[in-house]
Scaffold this active site. Structure first.
Site, PDB file in Angstrom:
ATOM      1  N   TYR A   1       1.002  -1.038  -0.006  1.00  0.00           N
ATOM      2  CA  TYR A   1       0.007   0.089   0.099  1.00  0.00           C
ATOM      3  C   TYR A   1       0.780   1.365   0.084  1.00  0.00           C
ATOM      4  O   TYR A   1       0.771   2.058  -0.761  1.00  0.00           O
ATOM      5  CB  TYR A   1      -0.937  -0.067   1.161  1.00  0.00           C
ATOM      6  CG  TYR A   1      -1.718   0.883   1.475  1.00  0.00           C
ATOM      7  CD1 TYR A   1      -2.860   1.385   0.450  1.00  0.00           C
ATOM      8  CD2 TYR A   1      -1.655   2.160   2.526  1.00  0.00           C
ATOM      9  CE1 TYR A   1      -3.612   2.613   0.520  1.00  0.00           C
ATOM     10  CE2 TYR A   1      -2.575   3.286   2.397  1.00  0.00           C
ATOM     11  CZ  TYR A   1      -3.564   3.348   1.896  1.00  0.00           C
ATOM     12  OH  TYR A   1      -4.517   4.360   2.016  1.00  0.00           O
TER      13      TYR A   1
ATOM     14  N   LYS B   1       1.204   4.054  -3.040  1.00  0.00           N
ATOM     15  CA  LYS B   1       0.709   5.357  -2.695  1.00  0.00           C
ATOM     16  C   LYS B   1       1.870   6.329  -3.258  1.00  0.00           C
ATOM     17  O   LYS B   1       1.687   7.409  -3.561  1.00  0.00           O
ATOM     18  CB  LYS B   1       0.273   5.344  -1.163  1.00  0.00           C
ATOM     19  CG  LYS B   1      -1.220   4.771  -1.188  1.00  0.00           C
ATOM     20  CD  LYS B   1      -2.153   5.634  -1.988  1.00  0.00           C
ATOM     21  CE  LYS B   1      -3.650   5.191  -1.503  1.00  0.00           C
ATOM     22  NZ  LYS B   1      -4.704   5.916  -2.247  1.00  0.00           N
TER      23      LYS B   1
HETATM   24  N1  LIG Z   1      -9.352   6.774   5.734  1.00  0.00           N
HETATM   25  C1  LIG Z   1      -8.065   6.986   5.664  1.00  0.00           C
HETATM   26  O1  LIG Z   1      -7.744   7.113   7.049  1.00  0.00           O
HETATM   27  C2  LIG Z   1      -7.247   7.147   4.632  1.00  0.00           C
HETATM   28  C3  LIG Z   1      -5.807   7.633   5.104  1.00  0.00           C
HETATM   29  C4  LIG Z   1      -5.161   7.714   3.775  1.00  0.00           C
HETATM   30  C5  LIG Z   1      -5.561   7.542   2.646  1.00  0.00           C
HETATM   31  N2  LIG Z   1      -6.985   7.250   2.254  1.00  0.00           N
HETATM   32  C6  LIG Z   1      -7.267   7.018   0.886  1.00  0.00           C
HETATM   33  O2  LIG Z   1      -8.323   7.753   0.693  1.00  0.00           O
HETATM   34  C7  LIG Z   1      -9.248   6.909  -0.252  1.00  0.00           C
HETATM   35  C8  LIG Z   1     -10.654   6.844   0.198  1.00  0.00           C
HETATM   36  O3  LIG Z   1     -10.590   6.014   1.418  1.00  0.00           O
HETATM   37  P1  LIG Z   1     -11.688   5.730   2.544  1.00  0.00           P
HETATM   38  O4  LIG Z   1     -11.129   5.564   3.523  1.00  0.00           O
HETATM   39  O5  LIG Z   1     -12.615   6.588   2.221  1.00  0.00           O
HETATM   40  O6  LIG Z   1     -12.411   4.419   2.072  1.00  0.00           O
HETATM   41  P2  LIG Z   1     -13.711   3.814   2.301  1.00  0.00           P
HETATM   42  O7  LIG Z   1     -14.480   4.463   3.331  1.00  0.00           O
HETATM   43  O8  LIG Z   1     -13.335   2.263   2.562  1.00  0.00           O
HETATM   44  O9  LIG Z   1     -14.743   3.978   0.872  1.00  0.00           O
HETATM   45  C9  LIG Z   1     -14.413   3.300  -0.095  1.00  0.00           C
HETATM   46  C10 LIG Z   1     -15.302   3.783  -1.085  1.00  0.00           C
HETATM   47  O10 LIG Z   1     -14.709   3.214  -2.461  1.00  0.00           O
HETATM   48  C11 LIG Z   1     -15.585   2.782  -3.237  1.00  0.00           C
HETATM   49  N3  LIG Z   1     -14.675   1.603  -4.032  1.00  0.00           N
HETATM   50  C12 LIG Z   1     -14.204   0.721  -3.450  1.00  0.00           C
HETATM   51  N4  LIG Z   1     -13.547   0.055  -4.600  1.00  0.00           N
HETATM   52  C13 LIG Z   1     -13.967   0.414  -5.511  1.00  0.00           C
HETATM   53  C14 LIG Z   1     -13.744   0.340  -7.075  1.00  0.00           C
HETATM   54  N5  LIG Z   1     -13.206  -0.710  -7.381  1.00  0.00           N
HETATM   55  N6  LIG Z   1     -14.386   0.947  -7.758  1.00  0.00           N
HETATM   56  C15 LIG Z   1     -15.294   2.207  -7.505  1.00  0.00           C
HETATM   57  N7  LIG Z   1     -15.475   2.229  -6.255  1.00  0.00           N
HETATM   58  C16 LIG Z   1     -14.809   1.524  -5.268  1.00  0.00           C
HETATM   59  C17 LIG Z   1     -16.573   2.070  -2.296  1.00  0.00           C
HETATM   60  O11 LIG Z   1     -17.891   1.883  -3.126  1.00  0.00           O
HETATM   61  P3  LIG Z   1     -19.213   1.331  -2.276  1.00  0.00           P
HETATM   62  O12 LIG Z   1     -19.588   2.098  -1.225  1.00  0.00           O
HETATM   63  O13 LIG Z   1     -20.232   1.529  -3.409  1.00  0.00           O
HETATM   64  O14 LIG Z   1     -19.019  -0.034  -2.125  1.00  0.00           O
HETATM   65  C18 LIG Z   1     -16.805   3.265  -1.209  1.00  0.00           C
HETATM   66  O15 LIG Z   1     -17.326   4.251  -1.655  1.00  0.00           O
HETATM   67  C19 LIG Z   1      -8.427   5.736  -0.729  1.00  0.00           C
HETATM   68  O16 LIG Z   1      -7.937   5.929  -2.003  1.00  0.00           O
HETATM   69  C20 LIG Z   1      -7.510   5.695   0.535  1.00  0.00           C
HETATM   70  O17 LIG Z   1      -6.487   4.714   0.199  1.00  0.00           O
HETATM   71  C21 LIG Z   1      -7.734   7.068   3.316  1.00  0.00           C
END
Ligand SMILES: NC(=O)c1ccc[n+]([C@@H]2O[C@H](COP(=O)([O-])OP(=O)(O)OC[C@H]3O[C@@H](n4cnc5c(N)ncnc54)[C@H](OP(=O)(O)O)[C@@H]3O)[C@@H](O)[C@H]2O)c1
Length: 275
Positions: free
Chosen positions: A159, A163
């Site tokens: 990961y 990134k």
């Molecule tokens: N949360 C953190 O602390 C954090 C920190 C650093 C970076 N990030 C980055 O921020 C981004 C969002 O993370 P998050 O924490 O918000 O994730 P999340 O809460 O797990 O939400 C994931 C979303 O992505 C959608 N999804 C997953 N796989 C997909 C695909 N193949 N095609 C289209 N949609 C897809 C899901 O769709 P459905 O709802 O329709 O199932 C959901 O709406 C990611 O790139 C992650 O690496 C997050």
């Protein structure tokens, strides 16, 4: 309003950070194309956007797949006639695959993480670049992670490495598209309590004896404040980050205020990392 009459695409916008970004863009006046894996999640965000008086198009599906990427781009152009902003938010830990053997497992993990966190963004940018070049303007923001800035024993190497690749890809693309008046930047979120973290936190309190009896939310807050040694350490602002924090950073980067900012990676992490 900073984005009146602009058209934005947000991938993986159905929940968490993607939803936060989509709503912040709409709050600033943009119409938003919402892609998400499931129809229901994308549709519910589109409803929220419409309730704010903006237009929204739902394009569900796995955005790692080329036909879905084409549907997103063509759908946006057909419905709104133009695209101004692309936010590549798709990413995360991926869906575990059923494989046996350590090497096969490692290969499947790296392939999955690469497809979700880098390949999908590269393909989406390539699909949109010709339109941005033709209209002589465009803004792209890729969502990376602080895991792409620094290594940590708490994060899988796959990961963090991918990134980091996304941050470097953003720089290459900024070089290539800059002469066409196209800005390309990265936002690196810190710790945001989305569904991804809820699942991770639950696993920790259920499986690790030292956290036994803790509630998953309580565990996340303690983690964010650096109360567990060797996990994230101390964050200067001593608070978690939110999807809206990411949305506001994206709004800034795609607005006229940031017209001379490109190729940058902006940490929105409470001050944990300094470059
Ligand atoms: N949360 C953190 O602390 C954090 C920190 C650093 C970076 N990030 C980055 O921020 C981004 C969002 O993370 P998050 O924490 O918000 O994730 P999340 O809460 O797990 O939400 C994931 C979303 O992505 C959608 N999804 C997953 N796989 C997909 C695909 N193949 N095609 C289209 N949609 C897809 C899901 O769709 P459905 O709802 O329709 O199932 C959901 O709406 C990611 O790139 C992650 O690496 C997050």
């Amino acid at each position: 309003m900073k984005l009146k009459d602009k058209v934005a695409i947000v991938t993986a916008g159905g929940r968490g950070i993607g939803r936060g970004i989509a709503l912040c863009l709409a709050e600033e006046g943009a119409d938003v194309v919402v892609n998400s894996f499931h129809q229901e999640t994308a549709a519910s965000v589109a409803q929220e956007i419409k309730a704010m008086g903006r237009r929204s198009l739902v394009v569900p599906g796995d955005v790692t797949q080329i036909p879905v990427i084409n549907q997103v781009v063509q759908g946006a152009l057909k419905t709104f006639g133009k695209i101004d902003v692309l936010v590549n938010n798709v990413g995360g830990g991926g869906r575990p695959k059923e494989v046996t053997g350590m090497l096969e497992q490692a290969a499947a993990e790296w392939d999955g993480i690469f497809a979700l966190n880098l390949r999908a963004t590269v393909l989406m940018c390539r699909a949109i670049a010709p339109y941005f070049i033709k209209q002589k303007s465009g803004k792209i923001v890729n969502i990376a992670s602080m895991a792409g800035r620094f290594s940590s024993r708490a994060t899988p190497a796959s990961y963090g490495s991918v990134k980091a690749g996304l941050i470097r890809y953003t720089q290459y693309l900024a070089d290539e598209l800059g002469p066409h008046n196209i800005n390309v930047n990265t936002v690196c979120p810190g710790l945001v309590y989305t569904d991804a973290w809820v699942t991770g936190a639950k696993r920790m309190v259920e499986t690790r004896p030292e956290y036994k009896g803790m509630d998953s939310r309580e565990w996340f807050i303690a983690l964010n404040q650096g109360k567990f040694p060797n996990i994230v350490g101390f964050t200067p602002l001593m608070r978690e980050q939110t999807p809206e924090d990411m949305g506001r950073a994206v709004v800034f980067l795609v607005s006229e205020d940031a017209k001379n900012i490109t190729g940058q990676a902006l940490n929105v992490d409470g001050g944990k990392f300094k470059n």
